[in-house]
Enzyme design. Structure first.
Site, PDB file in Angstrom:
ATOM      1  N   ASN A 247     -67.673  20.421 -47.289  1.00 42.94           N
ATOM      2  CA  ASN A 247     -66.413  21.139 -47.154  1.00 42.94           C
ATOM      3  C   ASN A 247     -65.868  21.343 -48.559  1.00 42.94           C
ATOM      4  O   ASN A 247     -65.751  20.374 -49.307  1.00 42.94           O
ATOM      5  CB  ASN A 247     -65.447  20.297 -46.313  1.00 42.94           C
ATOM      6  N   GLY A 248     -65.580  22.582 -48.941  1.00 42.81           N
ATOM      7  CA  GLY A 248     -65.066  22.840 -50.290  1.00 42.81           C
ATOM      8  C   GLY A 248     -65.863  23.950 -50.946  1.00 42.81           C
ATOM      9  O   GLY A 248     -66.599  24.678 -50.282  1.00 42.81           O
TER      10      GLY A 248
ATOM     11  N   LYS B  75     -46.162  34.911 -37.814  1.00 40.75           N
ATOM     12  CA  LYS B  75     -46.701  34.398 -36.537  1.00 40.75           C
ATOM     13  C   LYS B  75     -47.349  35.527 -35.769  1.00 40.75           C
ATOM     14  O   LYS B  75     -48.428  35.380 -35.216  1.00 40.75           O
ATOM     15  CB  LYS B  75     -45.587  33.790 -35.659  1.00 40.75           C
TER      16      LYS B  75
ATOM     17  N   CYS C  64     -63.358  24.064 -42.800  1.00 36.11           N
ATOM     18  CA  CYS C  64     -64.597  23.328 -42.532  1.00 36.11           C
ATOM     19  C   CYS C  64     -64.258  21.891 -42.127  1.00 36.11           C
ATOM     20  O   CYS C  64     -63.375  21.267 -42.686  1.00 36.11           O
ATOM     21  CB  CYS C  64     -65.561  23.256 -43.698  1.00 36.11           C
TER      22      CYS C  64
ATOM     23  N   LYS D  19     -57.198  26.093 -40.059  1.00 33.08           N
ATOM     24  CA  LYS D  19     -55.949  25.340 -40.088  1.00 33.08           C
ATOM     25  C   LYS D  19     -55.620  24.817 -41.478  1.00 33.08           C
ATOM     26  O   LYS D  19     -54.475  24.817 -41.893  1.00 33.08           O
ATOM     27  CB  LYS D  19     -56.060  24.179 -39.095  1.00 33.08           C
TER      28      LYS D  19
ATOM     29  N   GLU E 105     -50.718  36.812 -37.516  1.00 37.18           N
ATOM     30  CA  GLU E 105     -51.888  35.934 -37.553  1.00 37.18           C
ATOM     31  C   GLU E 105     -52.523  35.703 -36.185  1.00 37.18           C
ATOM     32  O   GLU E 105     -53.728  35.515 -36.109  1.00 37.18           O
ATOM     33  CB  GLU E 105     -51.603  34.622 -38.287  1.00 37.18           C
TER      34      GLU E 105
ATOM     35  N   TRP F 274     -65.863  27.344 -41.882  1.00 38.38           N
ATOM     36  CA  TRP F 274     -65.032  28.508 -42.185  1.00 38.38           C
ATOM     37  C   TRP F 274     -65.662  29.094 -43.437  1.00 38.38           C
ATOM     38  O   TRP F 274     -65.603  28.515 -44.517  1.00 38.38           O
ATOM     39  CB  TRP F 274     -63.591  28.086 -42.446  1.00 38.38           C
TER      40      TRP F 274
ATOM     41  N   HIS G  87     -33.829  50.378 -48.792  1.00 38.46           N
ATOM     42  CA  HIS G  87     -34.500  50.686 -50.058  1.00 38.46           C
ATOM     43  C   HIS G  87     -35.969  51.033 -49.863  1.00 38.46           C
ATOM     44  O   HIS G  87     -36.749  50.968 -50.803  1.00 38.46           O
ATOM     45  CB  HIS G  87     -34.349  49.508 -51.031  1.00 38.46           C
TER      46      HIS G  87
ATOM     47  N   ARG H 106     -60.343  23.401 -37.885  1.00 35.71           N
ATOM     48  CA  ARG H 106     -60.494  23.550 -39.334  1.00 35.71           C
ATOM     49  C   ARG H 106     -61.386  24.725 -39.721  1.00 35.71           C
ATOM     50  O   ARG H 106     -61.445  25.105 -40.892  1.00 35.71           O
ATOM     51  CB  ARG H 106     -61.082  22.270 -39.928  1.00 35.71           C
TER      52      ARG H 106
ATOM     53  N   GLU I  95     -41.142  34.398 -41.108  1.00 37.18           N
ATOM     54  CA  GLU I  95     -41.964  33.509 -40.284  1.00 37.18           C
ATOM     55  C   GLU I  95     -42.335  34.193 -38.959  1.00 37.18           C
ATOM     56  O   GLU I  95     -43.465  34.091 -38.494  1.00 37.18           O
ATOM     57  CB  GLU I  95     -41.199  32.192 -40.059  1.00 37.18           C
TER      58      GLU I  95
END
Ligand code: AGP
Length: 612
Positions: free
Chosen positions: A100-101, A489, A2, A607, A492, A74, A508, A27, A485
């Site tokens: 926001n929160g 990438k 947000c 983000k 997402e 968001w 395994h 955001r 990583e």
């Protein structure tokens, strides 16, 4: 998670709000809205979708006014739709707020308000806060400022808020707790933002609001108090900002621009810290806690997502060069158990945004238990940089693409510098080795530049495997975090399922997944243990898996067994190994583009993750 923007002054507020929201769209981008006071009368527009949808929706509708707030969302409470979008207006129309929160006790507060006759239009926790403020204002017969203050004393959770009162139209009230909020200070005007980017072209004088503080902004004045009503002297700071850094600069996407920026961003990370002539590293930010680091019994690295991967890479560097035992933990796990932490432990929190809620909570816990807490952050003035005892900024420049790329390489470079700094101070690295390591460190930008000159093989592989439903990434040693990583990438931004695995662990379990349709990306640049990774490639080939290998230039063994070979320039130490992440960043980028995905704003993500 947000984004909030706002303005009070004499300028036309609409372009400030829309322009600011576009900058903050990274955001959160599932819905957005604005509220403007036009001669004291509010207009509120909000829609599901992107800022461009909001602009289209507003079109030629009335938008005059010089005071306003805006929000890009968001979703946490309630699905993304027009009703749940912010701003939220209280039931009697007295207050309009953006938030926001998360208000954690919103359900209890909502029930109490319902008993007192309040009704709700949305499913959000924010509307509860708007109504709580209004209830206190109307029934407590207080000022708008006091009503906000009293309400904030009743809420548990995190908030960055912007509030307008339709009775007191000369002010904008803002407050924060565990969610960022920055006030931009102009000449008889104020701006607000979740960071400084929405208003940086108007002013670079800012006040970073502290936790539990609120500010009342009028056209000529700012007054700051804690929510307990103690006055605070405003601390105005100047931020340096290069405008080009938040524009795409000719690239199709921010992610691609940020991948290509890495030679520069890494140079910025090491600039002024590596003294080439004296062959030494200077990390001024660590000086106040140097004795704590030198005597640390253990280092615990905490972070989330890509920052956690950087921590895993850092574990190899720290243990090898400084010989201090290192543990790396997801901040979100660390904070919810009862970890054994002693006063001679050093905790390093890694975060691009500096606002990640889980990482902040881990810092708080570590501090309570008496550890020394260091931060590695990209965003200057962020909450994490202010909550830690000391730290090092990555100086990678603003990272706008949701998929972290240049922040990761900068984080690893900071960890490498820290490991060498401590290793040298503890006499654990021989002088010749130290020179070799510094030499490798300063050549990383050049190595990446070389690699970025020709991306054709990566684009070709992306084209062939863009429709594959699964990918496996394998690596050993410090290439294992690189494999993780690479897999993160890919998933997402392209929504392809991918797993990263230590190559030797494959037998395994995951080896059962391998057949002639499974692309397996092997990071085979190891010098130490090269034969072992060769064996792992053979195991994949024996089951007819497709091997896409990342190898040093001139490699023969792995190359000849691979279906596709991506070469990286030669290097000699684990620091140089960082460059193997570049082809993986590019592979996921090209696959996502070829699948028609929104690379910079992938679905369901944001983000900065300021919720727990
Ligand atoms: C990485 O590409 C992600 N989008 C995500 O995993 C990110 O690294 C994580 O949320 C941590 O963020 P931070 O570095 O800002 O704390």
């Amino acid at each position: 998670m947000c984004g909030i923007v706002g303005y009070i002054g004499d300028r036309d507020v609409y372009p400030i709000l829309i322009g600011g929201l576009k900058r903050l769209e990274y955001r959160g981008y599932d819905s957005s809205g604005i509220a403007i006071l036009n001669n004291g009368k509010p207009v509120v527009y909000k829609v599901k979708g992107k800022i461009s949808d909001l602009e289209n929706f507003i079109g030629t509708k009335s938008k005059e006014g010089t005071i306003g707030i805006g929000h890009t969302r968001w979703a946490t409470h309630g699905e993304p739709n027009d009703v749940n979008a912010h701003p939220h207006t209280s039931m009697n129309g007295k207050f309009i707020i953006v938030h926001n929160g998360i208000i954690e006790n919103y359900a209890t507060l909502k029930q109490r308000l319902i008993k007192r006759g309040y009704t709700f239009k949305s499913e959000t926790d924010t509307e509860v806060l708007a109504n709580l403020i209004e209830y206190i204002y109307l029934f407590g017969k207080t000022s708008a400022t006091e009503a906000v203050r009293f309400a904030l004393n009743k809420v548990q959770g995190a908030y960055g808020i912007g509030v307008i009162c339709t009775d007191e139209t000369d002010k904008l009230i803002v407050a924060r707790k565990s969610s960022p909020l920055v006030v931009g200070v102009g000449d008889k005007e104020f701006f607000i933002g979740s960071d400084a980017t929405p208003f940086i072209e108007y002013t670079n004088n800012v006040i970073y609001l502290d936790n539990d503080n609120m500010a009342v902004l009028t056209k000529g004045e700012v007054s700051i108090k804690t929510i307990k009503n103690d006055a605070i002297e405003p601390n105005i700071q100047t931020v340096d900002f290069d405008f080009d850094e938040i524009e795409k600069g000719g690239f199709d996407h921010f992610m691609l621009k940020e991948i290509f920026e890495q030679p520069k961003s890494i140079s910025d990370t090491i600039r002024g810290r590596v003294d080439y002539s004296r062959n030494s590293i200077v990390l001024g930010g660590l000086m106040p806690v140097m004795s704590k680091i030198m005597n640390a019994r253990r280092i615990i690295i905490v972070g989330c997502g890509t920052s956690w991967h950087a921590g895993l890479f850092g574990e190899y560097l720290f243990e090898e060069y400084s010989r201090i035992p290192v543990e790396v933990e997801y901040a979100s796990e660390f904070r919810y158990r009862d970890p054994v932490i002693n006063s001679d432990d050093v905790v390093i929190a890694i975060s691009q945004s500096g606002e990640t809620a889980d990482t902040l909570a881990a810092i708080k816990l570590a501090k309570e238990k008496g550890a020394t807490v260091l931060g590695i952050c990209n965003v200057v003035g962020s909450s994490i940089s202010r909550e830690t005892d000391a730290g090092v900024y990555t100086h990678a420049g603003p990272e706008i693409g949701v998929a972290s790329t240049k922040a990761f390489t900068a984080q690893v470079m900071v960890l490498a510098m820290m490991a060498l700094f401590v290793g040298k101070a503890k006499y654990n690295i021989k002088p010749e080795k130290y020179s070799e390591l510094i030499d490798e460190l300063i050549h990383v930008p050049q190595q990446i530049e070389t690699m970025l000159k020709d991306t054709s093989v990566i684009e070709k592989v992306a084209d062939i495997y863009k429709d594959s439903p699964n990918f496996i990434y394998l690596g050993r040693g410090c290439y294992y975090p690189i494999a993780l990583e690479g897999a993160l990438k890919l998933k997402e931004i392209s929504y392809i399922h991918a797993i990263g695995y230590p190559a030797a662990e494959m037998k395994h379990g995951p080896i059962a997944l391998i057949d002639e349709k499974m692309p397996v990306v092997v990071i085979g640049a190891n010098k130490r243990g090269y034969d072992k990774i060769v064996n792992n490639v053979q195991e994949v080939k024996a089951r007819h898996g497709i091997v896409i290998s990342i190898v040093r230039e001139g490699d023969t063994e792995i190359a000849k067994m691979s279906d596709y070979v991506i070469e990286v320039p030669n290097f000699t130490t684990a620091i140089g190994a960082l460059i193997t992440v570049i082809p993986l960043q590019l592979l996921s980028y090209y696959i996502a583009v070829k699948r028609g995905c929104n690379v910079d704003q992938p679905r369901n993500l944001a983000k900065s993750v300021t919720v727990e």
